[in-house]
Design a protein around this motif. Structure first.
Motif, PDB file in Angstrom:
ATOM      1  N   ALA A 177       0.761  -1.142  -0.118  1.00  0.00           N
ATOM      2  CA  ALA A 177      -0.173  -0.036  -0.125  1.00  0.00           C
ATOM      3  C   ALA A 177       0.757   1.286  -0.118  1.00  0.00           C
ATOM      4  O   ALA A 177       1.989   1.107   0.225  1.00  0.00           O
ATOM      5  CB  ALA A 177      -0.735  -0.139   1.236  1.00  0.00           C
ATOM      6  N   ARG A 178       0.254   2.238  -0.155  1.00  0.00           N
ATOM      7  CA  ARG A 178       0.923   3.647  -0.074  1.00  0.00           C
ATOM      8  C   ARG A 178       0.039   4.733   0.479  1.00  0.00           C
ATOM      9  O   ARG A 178      -0.341   5.459   0.056  1.00  0.00           O
ATOM     10  CB  ARG A 178       1.077   4.075  -1.595  1.00  0.00           C
ATOM     11  CG  ARG A 178       2.464   3.481  -2.285  1.00  0.00           C
ATOM     12  CD  ARG A 178       2.218   3.714  -3.843  1.00  0.00           C
ATOM     13  NE  ARG A 178       1.220   3.370  -4.330  1.00  0.00           N
ATOM     14  CZ  ARG A 178       0.784   3.624  -5.857  1.00  0.00           C
ATOM     15  NH1 ARG A 178       1.647   3.922  -6.576  1.00  0.00           N
ATOM     16  NH2 ARG A 178      -0.577   3.093  -6.385  1.00  0.00           N
ATOM     17  N   CYS A 179      -0.308   4.218   1.909  1.00  0.00           N
ATOM     18  CA  CYS A 179      -1.204   5.264   2.772  1.00  0.00           C
ATOM     19  C   CYS A 179      -0.571   6.678   2.690  1.00  0.00           C
ATOM     20  O   CYS A 179       0.779   6.830   2.848  1.00  0.00           O
ATOM     21  CB  CYS A 179      -1.112   4.859   4.081  1.00  0.00           C
ATOM     22  SG  CYS A 179      -1.924   3.212   4.269  1.00  0.00           S
TER      23      CYS A 179
HETATM   24  S1  SF4 Z   1       0.608   2.890   6.905  1.00  0.00           S
HETATM   25 FE1  SF4 Z   1       2.436   2.511   5.647  1.00  0.00          FE
HETATM   26  S2  SF4 Z   1       3.194   0.233   6.292  1.00  0.00           S
HETATM   27 FE2  SF4 Z   1       1.134   0.776   7.054  1.00  0.00          FE
HETATM   28  S3  SF4 Z   1      -0.248  -0.289   5.216  1.00  0.00           S
HETATM   29 FE3  SF4 Z   1       0.066   2.092   4.849  1.00  0.00          FE
HETATM   30  S4  SF4 Z   1       1.644   2.129   3.612  1.00  0.00           S
HETATM   31 FE4  SF4 Z   1       1.757   0.172   4.584  1.00  0.00          FE
END
Ligand code: SF4
Ligand code: SF4
Ligand code: SF4
Length: 459
Positions: free
Chosen positions: A130-132
């Motif tokens: 993911a790229r939160c």
């Molecule tokens: S916060 Fe960072 S490590 Fe956690 S799911 Fe989102 S992108 Fe991935």
């Protein structure tokens, strides 16, 4: 007066008085919090966590003590000796900080000095699918543990563990993106006959039915924290998966079912800010429908890390408490919101001020005391052991009480470590604690059960 919430008996046994000094002058303890609502009056002892309901006359008597010291006779005349015996009211020269520190010391001593590590927080990888938009790990180099490092880690665990079941906490990045390493470590521990159990912080998008079963059987996974971002549209925008066809909200919902069906406790952390909060009540209703019987499902709502430092932090918390009330009404079980239960004193804040018992291991095998991996907090690695003894000793020292905390009723909840040791500390900590305490007191008066599933046992 009437006790409406019992205090932590470990503490009351240590601090409560059996007899009052009739020559002393008395004042209100720092460790008290007063709250009134619609003609009802509460006082909390923030060291023992006991709450007493007062009559109006007792309340007025306490209000006077808040302003000026009183004699023993005043206490007797107003029939509030119990408040002095239980240390809501204390002698003028009573050193409360010292008493607090001695109480923590005694509790630690009573718990015994367990030599050896009991909890290993392991980063199989710092990579993530993911790229939160809020990821605090953005900018970290992506590293994945090699099987050689994993083998050395298993050796390290077998040599350093406390003689008991080892607790593994899988963290990342997205730990499931390092699935093979998790498997490798668990198999090796199993073959060596080292008992272990584990927890995981994950976005759950890589979890399948088969993996959930493996998680139960091989990883001995007992508890998982899954981060959500509210309603589907908000989630999709914020998680920003590399491959949204494969990894998305619906897949994560299924994964949560698989885990819960295996008997693994799933703690849903709902991240909010001022933009997604207006959709959260609808989202809570969706969750209630999605997980019919709520078996093994828990939830808490928390502000994004960045929001805690913003000027609207307290407004956001106010909204969160309202939503928590809705959560109660919907009967969605609560867990503690990353902070600790406020029903018993903490002898440690978290893993980071307990380096004798807990350790964080990066994909390179480097030690840290905190899962946010501050670079300055490393003292060695699994290959060479302790390389910086001075750093280890510094981290192993009890934290000094900050000037601001020394005057604050919430020190027993925060511990001296929090303000200067945790990257999660935020400026409006006192205002937040007032809000939270008043919310708890309000619920106590309404008879709402404020107990929550604790997300971490005593370290
Ligand atoms: S916060 Fe960072 S490590 Fe956690 S799911 Fe989102 S992108 Fe991935
Ligand atoms: S960190 Fe903040 S709330 Fe906690 S004891 Fe210190 S001043 Fe009080
Ligand atoms: S120091 Fe703060 S951020 Fe680090 S592990 Fe402890 S609670 Fe978490």
């Amino acid at each position: 007066m009437n006790i409406i919430k019992n205090g932590d008996s470990r503490v009351t046994k240590i601090i409560n008085k059996k007899k009052l000094n009739d020559e002393a002058e008395y004042r209100l303890s720092i460790y008290t919090y007063l709250y009134s609502e619609k003609g009802r009056y509460l006082i909390q002892n923030t060291l023992t966590f006991e709450v007493i309901e007062l009559t109006e006359q007792e309340w007025n008597a306490v209000q006077k003590i808040k302003i000026m010291p009183v004699s023993y006779d005043y206490i007797v005349k107003n029939v509030i000796e119990q408040l002095a015996m239980s240390r809501y009211i204390v002698e003028m020269d009573y050193d409360e900080i010292k008493q607090y520190q001695e109480t923590v010391f005694l509790l630690k001593t009573m718990a015994g000095n367990k030599k050896g590590l009991r909890s290993y927080t392991i980063f199989p990888t710092t990579g993530c699918n993911a790229r939160c938009i809020y990821c605090y790990e953005e900018g970290y180099a992506v590293k994945t543990m090699t099987t050689e490092t994993a083998d050395r880690l298993v050796d390290f665990i077998s040599k350093t563990r406390y003689n008991d079941t080892v607790k593994l906490k899988w963290f990342g990045g997205e730990p499931l993106a390092g699935l093979n390493i998790i498997r490798h470590i668990c198999k090796a521990l199993y073959e060596k006959g080292i008992p272990y159990r584990s927890t995981m912080t994950t976005n759950a998008s890589l979890m399948t039915k088969e993996l959930a079963n493996e998680a139960k059987e091989l990883w001995h996974l007992e508890k998982v924290q899954v981060s959500l971002d509210g309603a589907k549209e908000d989630y999709t925008l914020r998680k920003n998966y590399y491959n949204p066809e494969k990894h998305n909200y619906d897949v994560v919902m299924k994964a949560i079912h698989y885990l819960a069906d295996e008997g693994i406790k799933v703690n849903l952390r709902v991240n909010v800010d001022l933009n997604n909060i207006e959709h959260i009540s609808e989202f809570l209703q969706d969750i209630e429908k999605e997980f019919d019987d709520m078996e093994n499902i828990y939830l808490y709502i928390a502000p994004l890390f960045q929001e805690q430092h913003g000027e609207h932090c307290i407004d956001l918390y106010q909204e969160i408490f309202k939503l928590t009330d809705l959560q109660n009404e919907l009967d969605i079980p609560k867990s503690t919101n990353g902070e600790h239960q406020t029903f018993r004193i903490r002898t440690n804040y978290c893993m980071a001020d307990n380096v004798d018992n807990c350790i964080v291991i990066t994909p390179d095998g480097v030690f840290n005391n905190c899962e946010h991996l501050p670079e300055a907090q490393s003292w060695g690695n699994i290959f060479d052991g302790v390389t910086d003894k001075a750093k280890f000793d510094e981290l192993n020292q009890p934290a000094k009480v900050d000037e601001k905390c020394a005057k604050c009723p919430f020190l027993p909840e925060c511990t001296p470590f929090y303000k200067n040791g945790c990257p999660g500390w935020f400026e409006k900590c006192y205002e937040y604690h007032c809000l939270k305490t008043e919310h708890d007191m309000h619920n106590l008066l309404k008879g709402v059960n404020a107990e929550a599933e604790d997300d971490d046992e005593e370290l």
